[in-house]
Scaffold this motif. Structure first.
Motif, PDB file in Angstrom:
ATOM      1  N   ASN A  30       0.821  -1.205   0.000  1.00  0.00           N
ATOM      2  CA  ASN A  30       0.000   0.000   0.000  1.00  0.00           C
ATOM      3  C   ASN A  30       0.859   1.260   0.000  1.00  0.00           C
ATOM      4  O   ASN A  30       0.538   2.235  -0.686  1.00  0.00           O
ATOM      5  N   SER A  31       1.953   1.242   0.743  1.00  0.00           N
ATOM      6  CA  SER A  31       2.822   2.422   0.793  1.00  0.00           C
ATOM      7  C   SER A  31       3.488   2.688  -0.554  1.00  0.00           C
ATOM      8  O   SER A  31       3.672   3.842  -0.952  1.00  0.00           O
TER       9      SER A  31
ATOM     10  N   ALA B 122       0.521   3.862  -3.085  1.00  0.00           N
ATOM     11  CA  ALA B 122      -0.083   5.140  -2.716  1.00  0.00           C
ATOM     12  C   ALA B 122       0.784   6.325  -3.103  1.00  0.00           C
ATOM     13  O   ALA B 122       0.283   7.452  -3.249  1.00  0.00           O
TER      14      ALA B 122
ATOM     15  N   GLU C 183      -2.948   2.444   5.723  1.00  0.00           N
ATOM     16  CA  GLU C 183      -2.797   3.883   5.942  1.00  0.00           C
ATOM     17  C   GLU C 183      -3.591   4.697   4.946  1.00  0.00           C
ATOM     18  O   GLU C 183      -4.210   5.703   5.296  1.00  0.00           O
ATOM     19  N   GLU C 184      -3.590   4.288   3.679  1.00  0.00           N
ATOM     20  CA  GLU C 184      -4.311   5.028   2.639  1.00  0.00           C
ATOM     21  C   GLU C 184      -5.092   4.052   1.775  1.00  0.00           C
ATOM     22  O   GLU C 184      -4.517   3.329   0.962  1.00  0.00           O
ATOM     23  N   SER C 185      -6.399   4.030   1.966  1.00  0.00           N
ATOM     24  CA  SER C 185      -7.246   3.123   1.191  1.00  0.00           C
ATOM     25  C   SER C 185      -7.365   3.622  -0.240  1.00  0.00           C
ATOM     26  O   SER C 185      -7.711   4.783  -0.480  1.00  0.00           O
ATOM     27  N   LEU C 186      -7.075   2.764  -1.208  1.00  0.00           N
ATOM     28  CA  LEU C 186      -7.090   3.134  -2.617  1.00  0.00           C
ATOM     29  C   LEU C 186      -8.314   2.613  -3.346  1.00  0.00           C
ATOM     30  O   LEU C 186      -8.507   2.899  -4.519  1.00  0.00           O
TER      31      LEU C 186
END
Length: 468
Positions: A39-40, A43, A113-116
């Motif tokens: 995810n990192s 994102a 941390e950041e939903s895409l």
């Protein structure tokens, strides 16, 4: 061999299921670490995130529905009833199995941390991983016997790669854990193997690999009829002279672009009064005054027809079914060339003309303000419906089929055109220019993909040829 694959995959799935239900700490830490790491990375790049969002749609329920609808109809048109029954049962069973296991396990989706991507429902197993395994596995088993021996490893590698890519996108978008994806792959292999074994038993009266029966690695129907082959071994090419066709298309593209740019320039720059012509303003205001909550809902649904998802779906329906009926690659060539030309013309003209959108409240937000001319939704819809009409008119002389194709060319673009005016994102002149763009471009595509005639267009009479 197939029993071994089913057994190993089944044991692996059961083991993962038990570990997930027991909330085994090492598995949870590994799942979270992989989810956070992917995810990192994704994102940080908007382009990479959009690419993942596009690639992820190659699997899951959309792919299973395509297989259940287009795939089964393709086989029915080719009179492959048994194989169509196998495909339908396998696709329906996969969708039901995915929903059942998700509810039984009840695992929540990852927290990153950041939903895409926004997804509903449970996490275990990954429906996209299961669906892609079953979908591409079915395509591999059905069409492997008609693929040349040298091309079979490449065909298999492409199918496997698609499954792996879909699984990776689900983790990268933060909607599934690693164990969810692996479980989806394993459960998909189990279901695919069981249905293939059952089909062989029904058709051959024996299991795969039994004495006198070919192994499943040879395909579902090792000795298929010609109906499974998309086109005959000997067939006329979709583009008899590719170099000449590309030159003709390039000339047509330049002429259409120049002509429409001239129209756009007149609309934007000509005249002493700045802004759109009076009739364009009047139509924009008239359409905006029609708005009601009910029509807003209808317009939102119609918009999907001309948007990217609707056009891609239409292309994935028209091209394969066109091949099924014609036993020729021309429908694929018409759709591919038509949409490629329409898209490039649209992009070039929106940048070159840079026309401002109507001065009314717009229902669609986030659109480029200086990209009103022409309408991409209308141009794409006209292009796709003309692709369907060209294929229908080449295939059948039936009056009702041709009337249905003609009605599609009129009604679908008309609905999308009204939606673009109603939403306040295009002028009437933008819509008309889009129709002209698509009609002219598709005329060029029809010309270069026309079937060879028995008598050449400029044939020399026999008497004249003899005199020479």
């Amino acid at each position: 061999m197939v029993w071994s694959v089913v057994l190993v995959a089944g044991l692996g799935f059961v083991l993962l299921l038990l570990l997930v239900r027991a909330r085994w700490a090492p598995l949870r830490r590994t799942d979270q670490a992989v989810a956070d790491a992917l995810n990192s990375v994704v994102a940080e790049g908007a382009v990479l995130a959009r690419a993942m969002g596009v690639l992820t749609d190659l699997g899951g329920t959309p792919m299973l529905l395509w297989l259940l609808g287009v795939g089964v109809l393709w086989l029915v048109l080719r009179r492959q009833g048994w194989v169509a029954l196998y495909v339908a049962a396998t696709a329906l069973g996969a969708m039901g199995l995915n929903a059942l296991v998700k509810e039984l396990v009840g695992r929540a989706r990852p927290v990153v941390e950041e939903s895409l991507s926004v997804q509903s429902g449970m996490s275990f197993p990954s429906g996209h991983a299961l669906g892609s395994t079953v979908s591409y596995g079915v395509l591999l088993l059905v069409f492997l016997p008609v693929v040349g021996r040298r091309a079979r490893p490449v065909f298999a590698a492409v199918m496997v790669s698609a499954v792996l890519v879909v699984g990776l996108t689900r983790m990268a978008l933060g909607v599934h854990y690693l164990s969810d994806v692996v479980a989806g792959w394993l459960l998909g292999l189990v279901w695919l193997g069981l249905t293939a074994i059952a089909f062989r038993q029904w058709r051959w009266g024996a299991l795969p690999g039994a004495r006198g029966t070919p192994p499943l690695s040879a395909g579902l129907e090792p000795a298929p009829s010609g109906g499974l082959r998309p086109v005959p071994r000997r067939h006329s090419p979709a583009l008899p002279r590719p170099a000449h066709a590309l030159v003709e298309l390039l000339v047509a593209w330049v002429l259409i672009a120049a002509f429409l740019y001239g129209l756009g320039y007149l609309l934007v720059e000509a005249g002493s009064d700045p802004g759109p012509p009076g009739w364009d303003r009047a139509v924009a205001l008239w359409a905006a005054d029609l708005r009601t909550p009910w029509l807003d809902t209808v317009a939102g649904r119609v918009e999907v027809l001309g948007g990217t998802p609707g056009i891609i779906t239409g292309a994935l329906v028209i091209a394969p079914l066109g091949v099924a009926v014609t036993r020729d690659w021309r429908p694929v060539a018409v759709v591919g060339l038509g949409l490629a030309g329409e898209l490039t013309l649209y992009l070039a003209l929106t940048i070159a003309v840079a026309r401002e959108r109507p001065e009314v409240a717009q229902l669609n937000t986030g659109l480029r303000p200086m990209a009103s001319f022409p309408s991409g939704h209308v141009a794409a819809t006209v292009t796709l419906t003309l692709c369907a009409a060209i294929t229908a008119f080449r295939v059948t002389r039936g009056r009702w089929w041709r009337l249905a194709a003609a009605a599609l060319v009129v009604l679908a673009p008309a609905a999308v055109a009204f939606q673009r005016l109603y939403a306040g994102v295009h002028h009437l002149s933008d819509v008309l220019a889009s129709v002209l763009l698509a009609a002219l471009w598709m005329a060029a595509c029809w010309w270069v993909t026309r079937p060879p005639s028995v008598t050449p267009l400029c044939a020399v009479p026999e008497e004249t040829a003899g005199a020479r």
